[in-house]
Scaffold this active site. Structure first.
Site, PDB file in Angstrom:
ATOM      1  N   HIS A  51      38.267  38.502  41.829  1.00 35.53           N
ATOM      2  CA  HIS A  51      37.359  37.452  42.271  1.00 35.53           C
ATOM      3  C   HIS A  51      38.007  36.712  43.440  1.00 35.53           C
ATOM      4  O   HIS A  51      39.240  36.671  43.568  1.00 35.53           O
ATOM      5  CB  HIS A  51      37.089  36.474  41.144  1.00 35.53           C
ATOM      6  CG  HIS A  51      36.243  37.028  40.050  1.00 35.53           C
ATOM      7  ND1 HIS A  51      35.621  36.225  39.122  1.00 35.53           N
ATOM      8  CD2 HIS A  51      35.904  38.299  39.725  1.00 35.53           C
ATOM      9  CE1 HIS A  51      34.936  36.974  38.284  1.00 35.53           C
ATOM     10  NE2 HIS A  51      35.105  38.242  38.615  1.00 35.53           N
ATOM     11  N   GLU A  53      38.508  33.603  43.995  1.00 38.39           N
ATOM     12  CA  GLU A  53      39.455  32.563  43.586  1.00 38.39           C
ATOM     13  C   GLU A  53      40.802  33.157  43.195  1.00 38.39           C
ATOM     14  O   GLU A  53      41.858  32.620  43.551  1.00 38.39           O
ATOM     15  CB  GLU A  53      38.922  31.771  42.389  1.00 38.39           C
ATOM     16  CG  GLU A  53      37.600  31.074  42.636  1.00 38.39           C
ATOM     17  CD  GLU A  53      36.411  31.884  42.144  1.00 38.39           C
ATOM     18  OE1 GLU A  53      36.294  33.078  42.491  1.00 38.39           O
ATOM     19  OE2 GLU A  53      35.580  31.313  41.419  1.00 38.39           O
ATOM     20  N   CYS A  81      34.239  31.040  37.242  1.00 37.48           N
ATOM     21  CA  CYS A  81      33.993  31.618  35.918  1.00 37.48           C
ATOM     22  C   CYS A  81      35.164  31.234  34.993  1.00 37.48           C
ATOM     23  O   CYS A  81      36.156  30.664  35.458  1.00 37.48           O
ATOM     24  CB  CYS A  81      33.871  33.132  36.026  1.00 37.48           C
ATOM     25  SG  CYS A  81      35.450  33.963  36.343  1.00 37.48           S
ATOM     26  N   CYS A  84      38.617  32.561  36.279  1.00 40.63           N
ATOM     27  CA  CYS A  84      39.115  31.839  37.452  1.00 40.63           C
ATOM     28  C   CYS A  84      39.498  30.406  37.098  1.00 40.63           C
ATOM     29  O   CYS A  84      40.491  29.884  37.602  1.00 40.63           O
ATOM     30  CB  CYS A  84      38.081  31.884  38.559  1.00 40.63           C
ATOM     31  SG  CYS A  84      37.810  33.560  39.186  1.00 40.63           S
TER      32      CYS A  84
END
Length: 157
Positions: A51, A53, A81, A84
């Site tokens: 992801h 992040e 999420c 993260c």
């Protein structure tokens, strides 16, 4: 946040969910500076943890030479999420600024709030809704296009 939006657009062009992240460090002895830039690369790297992040946090930690990012702000186009959010807490990111909320899995206050758990040793400052409409439009357009492509692909002869 505008740079994060540009990165999110790049992700969409690469057929990735359009999420972009930028980390800015505001050290006491220097002017604020971008130390990490990333966008989702889950499909490209075939890695569920890729992801925006997560990639940005790794870059920032390498850049500052420490796993603690207390003097940093993470700008991300979509609410983090749970994975993260966990990384944000563990990396001790000082501040999180995000664009649009994630009604299904947002872990910064929408579906749950992992960034403000009293028993954890770090709770970053959080600001939601920055350039929210632009961030949401990138996601909406991306998934609308994906659904249309899927419909066309599965169209019966």
């Amino acid at each position: 946040m505008r740079q994060a939006l540009r990165l999110a657009a790049q992700a969409g062009e690469a057929q990735e969910v359009p999420v972009g992240a930028v980390i800015v460090r505001a050290a006491a002895d220097a002017p604020p500076q971008i130390i990490a830039r990333a966008f989702n690369q889950v499909e490209q790297l075939k890695d569920a943890t890729a992801h925006a992040e997560m990639i940005a946090i790794t870059q920032a930690e390498e850049g500052v030479g420490d796993r603690r990012l207390n003097d940093c702000t993470l700008y991300v186009t979509k609410e983090p999420c749970p994975m993260c959010a966990g990384a944000i807490v563990l990396a001790r990111v000082g501040r999180v600024v995000f664009g649009c909320r994630d009604e299904k899995a947002g872990a910064a206050g929408t579906a749950m709030n992992l960034l403000n758990v009293p028993t954890l040793n770090h709770r970053p400052e959080v600001r939601a809704g920055v350039l929210e409409a632009e961030a949401a439009e990138l996601l909406t357009s991306f998934f609308k296009q994906r659904r249309a492509e899927d419909k066309q692909l599965h169209k019966e002869p």
